[in-house]
Design a protein around this motif. Structure first.
Motif, PDB file in Angstrom:
ATOM      1  N   HIS A  71       5.883 -11.617  21.554  1.00 25.63           N
ATOM      2  CA  HIS A  71       4.867 -11.649  22.610  1.00 25.63           C
ATOM      3  C   HIS A  71       4.450 -13.076  22.991  1.00 25.63           C
ATOM      4  CE1 HIS A  71       2.873 -11.813  18.719  1.00 25.63           C
ATOM      5  NE2 HIS A  71       1.988 -12.562  19.335  1.00 25.63           N
ATOM      6  N   ALA A  72       4.801 -14.055  22.161  1.00 26.64           N
ATOM      7  CA  ALA A  72       4.364 -15.436  22.386  1.00 26.64           C
ATOM      8  C   ALA A  72       5.239 -16.120  23.435  1.00 26.64           C
ATOM      9  CB  ALA A  72       4.426 -16.208  21.068  1.00 26.64           C
ATOM     10  N   ASN A 114      -2.915 -14.955  20.671  1.00 25.26           N
ATOM     11  CA  ASN A 114      -1.920 -13.944  20.297  1.00 25.26           C
ATOM     12  C   ASN A 114      -2.509 -12.841  19.427  1.00 25.26           C
ATOM     13  OD1 ASN A 114       0.241 -15.223  21.614  1.00 25.26           O
ATOM     14  ND2 ASN A 114       0.501 -16.616  19.899  1.00 25.26           N
ATOM     15  N   ARG A 119      -2.270  -5.686  17.830  1.00 29.62           N
ATOM     16  CA  ARG A 119      -1.205  -6.406  17.114  1.00 29.62           C
ATOM     17  C   ARG A 119      -1.484  -6.455  15.615  1.00 29.62           C
ATOM     18  NH1 ARG A 119      -0.955 -10.658  21.652  1.00 29.62           N
ATOM     19  NH2 ARG A 119       0.695  -9.782  22.940  1.00 29.62           N
TER      20      ARG A 119
END
Length: 129
Positions: A71-72, A114, A119
């Motif tokens: 996702h980064a 993040n 998550r």
């Protein structure tokens, strides 16, 4: 050029471990480096030996599956993957000195923006299953 003296690193680590013992009256039982400096190539074996000599038997190793960084942004993914790779290599240096480390690490892919409850929940579920 960012070069450091390995001898100076060794002296500093030993001084900090000695100061800890002097301040607390007991030897440290675990090691964790600020910004994961303790897993940098060239430094990990030196820090591991000094820590083992001081009686440290556990170390926090920031080895995380690079899939956790999907996702980064790309540049951050590359950096986090490098840290995870260095951690994987450093783990062996600490093991050679008789230290253990947790089987799982959560955090590199959960820093700053993040991090989200979703998550974190997903990573915890994966680590514990």
């Amino acid at each position: 050029r960012g070069e450091v003296s390995i001898e100076e690193v060794d002296r500093e680590v030993r001084a900090q471990l000695s100061a800890f013992t002097a301040m607390t009256g007991g030897a440290p039982v675990h090691l964790d480096g600020h910004q994961h400096v303790h897993v940098l190539p060239g430094l990990a074996p030196v820090i591991a030996r000094a820590a083992a000599d001081a009686g440290v038997r556990m170390v926090r190793i920031p080895e995380e599956d690079p899939a956790c960084f999907a996702h980064a942004p790309e540049a951050q993914r590359a950096f986090l993957s490098l840290v995870a790779s260095q951690a994987r290599t450093a783990r062996r240096a600490y093991e050679r000195e008789g230290m253990t480390s947790p089987e799982h690490f959560l955090g590199l892919g959960l820093m700053g923006a993040n991090c989200s409850a979703e998550r974190l929940s997903t990573r915890l579920h994966t680590a514990l299953s």
